[in-house]
Design a protein around this motif. Structure first.
Motif, short mmCIF file in Angstrom:
data_model
loop_
_atom_site.label_atom_id
_atom_site.label_comp_id
_atom_site.label_asym_id
_atom_site.label_seq_id
_atom_site.Cartn_x
_atom_site.Cartn_y
_atom_site.Cartn_z
N SER A 102 5.28 6.11 0.30
CA SER A 102 5.85 7.27 -0.38
C SER A 102 5.36 7.32 -1.82
O SER A 102 5.27 6.28 -2.48
N GLY A 104 -4.10 10.31 9.43
CA GLY A 104 -4.19 8.86 9.53
C GLY A 104 -5.27 8.37 10.47
O GLY A 104 -6.02 7.43 10.16
N ASP A 148 -0.59 3.07 2.01
CA ASP A 148 0.22 4.03 2.74
C ASP A 148 1.67 3.86 2.31
O ASP A 148 2.33 2.89 2.72
N ASN A 169 -1.92 7.74 0.83
CA ASN A 169 -1.30 8.75 1.68
C ASN A 169 0.15 8.36 1.92
O ASN A 169 0.50 7.17 1.87
N ASP A 170 0.98 9.35 2.19
CA ASP A 170 2.34 9.05 2.61
C ASP A 170 2.48 9.36 4.10
O ASP A 170 1.51 9.72 4.76
N ALA A 171 3.69 9.22 4.63
CA ALA A 171 3.91 9.38 6.06
C ALA A 171 3.53 10.77 6.55
O ALA A 171 2.98 10.93 7.66
N HIS A 172 3.80 11.77 5.74
CA HIS A 172 3.47 13.14 6.13
C HIS A 172 1.96 13.31 6.29
O HIS A 172 1.49 13.86 7.30
N ALA A 214 13.23 13.88 5.35
CA ALA A 214 12.21 13.16 4.59
C ALA A 214 12.62 13.06 3.13
O ALA A 214 13.38 13.89 2.61
N LEU A 259 -0.28 10.96 6.72
CA LEU A 259 -0.79 10.08 7.78
C LEU A 259 -0.57 10.68 9.16
O LEU A 259 -1.36 10.45 10.08
N LYS A 260 0.49 11.46 9.29
CA LYS A 260 0.77 12.11 10.58
C LYS A 260 -0.40 12.99 11.00
O LYS A 260 -0.74 13.07 12.19
#
Length: 235
Positions: free
Chosen positions: A109, A87, A107, A78-81, A139, A83-84
């Motif tokens: 990019s 996650g 986790d 997963n990336d940060a988006h 981003a 996970l938001k």
């Protein structure tokens, strides 16, 4: 021999889907995700290594974990988006490694994801290709050419990339991934072919002819968007 192996894989997939330790919320999703048909089509088999891109809360990751078994491996990306939104649910699913011990969580990019060359049997990208063109403020933009080259590098020869996504109207531009969270299947086929993969078939079990493809996916009843299922091979 091939038929026997395929039959054994189908039975393993079936047992993994009906496993008593799966989350109750996952069982509810099975009806409109059709994991038996999907994972059979993508040739998921025991002892293989699977990379689950944009895995979200891990619905498919859990089934995959049970299919590949203790000698296999599932890499949950997963990336940060993602996970938001997912996650917390993913952490609850894994319980800090107490569940699904044959999985590895990464986790990062997608542009920065690195794995050993020829180390993966199958890459799954479920409802995430359109996010290659989803643009978030401040981003990092996904470099599609770079990412697909990474997929080719990670995959073993003849490895599979399985892609499922919400279908956009034919001829819809790439930025439909941002506006409607859909993508024209032809874009996927064209980009994957250009990246060196061969188109290896499609499955129509998630198609819906009544879907209004001009609507955002959030404005369509849950699970009823028309979704294409494509299989590509690493030549």
């Amino acid at each position: 021999m091939t038929f026997k192996v395929e039959a054994e894989s189908e039975e393993t997939i079936k047992a993994s889907i009906s496993h008593s330790q799966r989350l109750k919320t996952d069982f509810i999703k099975d009806e409109y995700r059709k994991p038996q048909e999907i994972l059979t089509f993508f040739d998921i088999s025991p002892e293989s290594t699977v990379l689950d891109i944009f895995a979200g809360s891990g619905y498919y990751s859990e089934i995959l974990s049970r299919v590949v078994g203790p000698k296999g491996k599932v890499i949950i990306h997963n990336d940060a988006h993602f996970l938001k939104y997912y996650g917390k649910d993913l952490s609850e699913r894994l319980k800090e490694g107490e569940r699904l011990s044959n999985t590895t969580r990464i986790d990062i990019s997608l542009n920065c994801l690195e794995l050993k060359e020829n180390s993966v049997d199958t890459i799954l990208l479920v409802l995430g290709y359109h996010d290659f063109y989803y643009v978030m403020e401040n981003a990092e933009k996904i470099n599609v050419t770079t990412v697909l080259a990474k997929f080719k590098k990670f995959l073993k020869p003849n490895g599979i990339v399985g892609i499922i996504d919400h279908e956009a109207k034919s001829g819809a531009p790439r930025d439909t991934g941002h506006t409607l969270h859909r993508i024209d299947p032809q874009i996927v086929k064209s980009e994957m072919t250009k990246a060196g993969f061969s188109f290896d078939g499609e499955l129509n079990v998630l198609r819906n002819t009544t879907d209004d493809k001009s609507k955002k996916i959030w404005n369509v009843l849950n699970g009823s968007t028309s979704r294409f299922v494509y299989r590509f091979r690493n030549n």
